[in-house]
Design a protein around this motif. Structure first.
Motif: not given
Lengths: 337, 337
Positions: B72-75
């Motif tokens: 997912i990270g920054i999303r």
DNA sequence: ATATGAATCGAAACCGGTTTCGAAAAACTG
DNA sequence: CAGTTTTTCGAAACCGGTTTCGATTCATAT
């Protein structure tokens, strides 16, 4: 902090030889290499990127430029998706991402100054105000740049086929029987917004529809709020459009809310099509029909081009146009002529 | 590249004196300072951060650690909002943000190694897998860290009052007459998920509601998909809950979709409350009632603590708990007892 | 005029690496 | 075994800054 000098001392070799080991020079004997590697391991040696950069002039760092004026920055879902995929290929090739701000430490500085200061090897520019003189300054420098969602001759560019996408959107609405098709723009100061508007008008022309000035209403920065406001204007029209093509999913979302508040039932009373295909598009009610931009591909292609440009120092600028795709969901329906 | 040596040559002063000018040493005459400053201006001098870092041991760089396993990270919209506000205060204090990946350049390396390599002054950890041994290694080092949304004694921590928030959510549902209240968790491997589940069960206890095992169903990573799946399970129950408290807005969104697909009319047939208050919550249909976390405050407080810790090198770890707020919208309604 | 203290400046060492080039050692050749 | 080639290694210069400390200059006091 453990340095190559510590390793040199421990193994009895010179710092030169230690350095050579880590840089895979061929003129060091296998056994020597082993000894040094082992000593490094035992001491917990980690090289110092700054020292290395100082001599090699290469920082293995890529600067990321977000627009700052609107304050959206990384928050826009479409662009954060692009960055995420950019980051992944950059990391795989050994590069690290660094946010470049305009004014750091309260001092007014500008992008180029900050890029030079931190010695980035390249820059990726996203969702920016392309008239910004600070950005121009950066383009005029010899730092490799790739811009996303913008077509320029001053840097590498990766963007989706906005005109084609807009055409598809309008054509799709037309194929459903719509003839009064309005457009909510992304704002003319953005590249994508301008291109999509062009796509809209050329589509009307090709489909032999009469363009109406009142049917083009300006959004701003692809925001939900401006989509809402734009739709409100459209709803006040005496000859209301039967379909709306919004230049971004957020705009479409704002438009949907406005329509609902106005008592319309969607999609029965109005068809709405968006652009982007953000994660949430499929979860709206009705699920948003939209033009999909491949954000993952966009990020990874941008990273590839930029890194290639850094590595090879090629002079020829590349412009990559990514195909778009119509994603049919539930927000557009056939209408009787 | 223009260096202090160039300026020294041009002005006739020594590099030492030039350096002193830029570091605001007091032992340089006003006139000399002017001359040097002007020469710097004329030559377009920009200092070299790497060279400076090499001697000062300070890089003015803060590492950002996102979870990478989930991709997912920054999303995730909530966390990208936190990072955006973190970035702004960091930039105002002269720091720049750098993404730290685990394996860079295809080499398996780990967070600590990369932090040392790039010489970051501090690290902010977000939405991570806190059991990750690589993360432990980082905490055990002497690099200042601040974690967001997690309570630990190993680093500074900034998190919202998850238990109180959950209590408010359940209490609100209770006040609307609901007695069969289910919970979709964020997954027990996340701190916030665990805390919110605790908040849920203690709320039941305080409100004298009988906890039911079937009413707690696990989501994962606060994703839309897992919210959907969780709701599906709840809908199959013979004694269906009348209200659902989801541990995140994305989970709530997934749950709403599942409910709609199942033919329920929302909020008539089921009340749903979320957690986070992401930008989109207000635009869903029905608009999502939720517990708001102040993402901007969270990011800015985290930045302040971390930077303070970097500057002062204080040893005492701070834990900041941010208040939460119930945001009433349309997704929960009163039910007859 | 001389002694004293303050203001101003610079030489040199250092930070942690890289790279060139020459020297020494080892291996090969006839 | 001497001569030649190839391996293997290290001295030294350099990257662009910072910082310590001593030297010089200047103003002030006696």
């Amino acid at each position: 902090m453990i340095t190559i000098y510590d390793i040199a001392k421990k193994t009895g070799y010179s710092p030169t030889t230690v350095s050579k080991v880590f840089n895979n020079y061929s003129d060091v004997r296998a056994r020597t290499r082993q000894e040094i590697l082992q000593a490094a391991e035992e001491l917990g040696y980690v090289p110092n990127a700054h020292a290395r950069t100082l001599t090699t002039k290469k920082s293995w760092t890529i600067g990321v430029l977000f627009v700052e004026s609107s304050g959206i920055g990384i928050r826009h879902p479409y662009f954060s998706a692009v960055i995420e995929s950019f980051k992944q290929v950059a990391a795989s090739k050994g590069y690290v991402l660094m946010f470049i701000s305009k004014d750091v430490g309260g001092r007014r500085s500008g992008y180029l100054e900050n890029c030079k200061l931190r010695g980035v090897d390249g820059v990726v520019v996203i969702l920016s105000d392309y008239d910004d003189p600070d950005l121009q300054e950066l383009f005029d420098s010899n730092i490799p740049c790739v811009v996303i969602d913008y077509d320029t001759t001053q840097a590498h560019a990766v963007y989706s086929d906005n005109i084609e996408g807009s055409y598809r959107a309008v054509e799709y609405l037309h194929s459903l029987g719509h003839r009064r098709i309005a457009h909510i723009t992304g704002g003319m100061n953005t590249f994508a917004g301008a291109k999509r508007e062009t796509g809209y008008t050329t589509a009307l022309k090709r489909l032999k529809l009469q363009p109406q000035e009142a049917y083009i209403v300006a959004g701003a920065y692809f925001s939900i709020e401006s989509g809402y406001a734009a739709m409100m204007k459209l709803l006040e029209l005496e000859e209301r459009p039967t379909a709306v093509f919004a230049a971004g999913d957020h705009l479409a979302l704002g438009a949907m809310i406005a329509a609902k508040e106005h008592g319309l039932s969607l999609p029965r009373d109005m068809s709405i099509i968006g652009y982007d295909d953000i994660d949430l598009a499929q979860y709206l009610t009705p699920a948003l029909t939209t033009i999909r931009q491949d954000s993952v591909r966009m990020g990874s292609r941008a990273a590839e081009i930029l890194i290639q440009s850094i590595d090879n120092d090629t002079t020829s600028l590349e412009a990559i146009v990514l195909p778009v795709e119509l994603v049919v969901r539930e927000s557009c329906i056939r209408v009787e002529q």
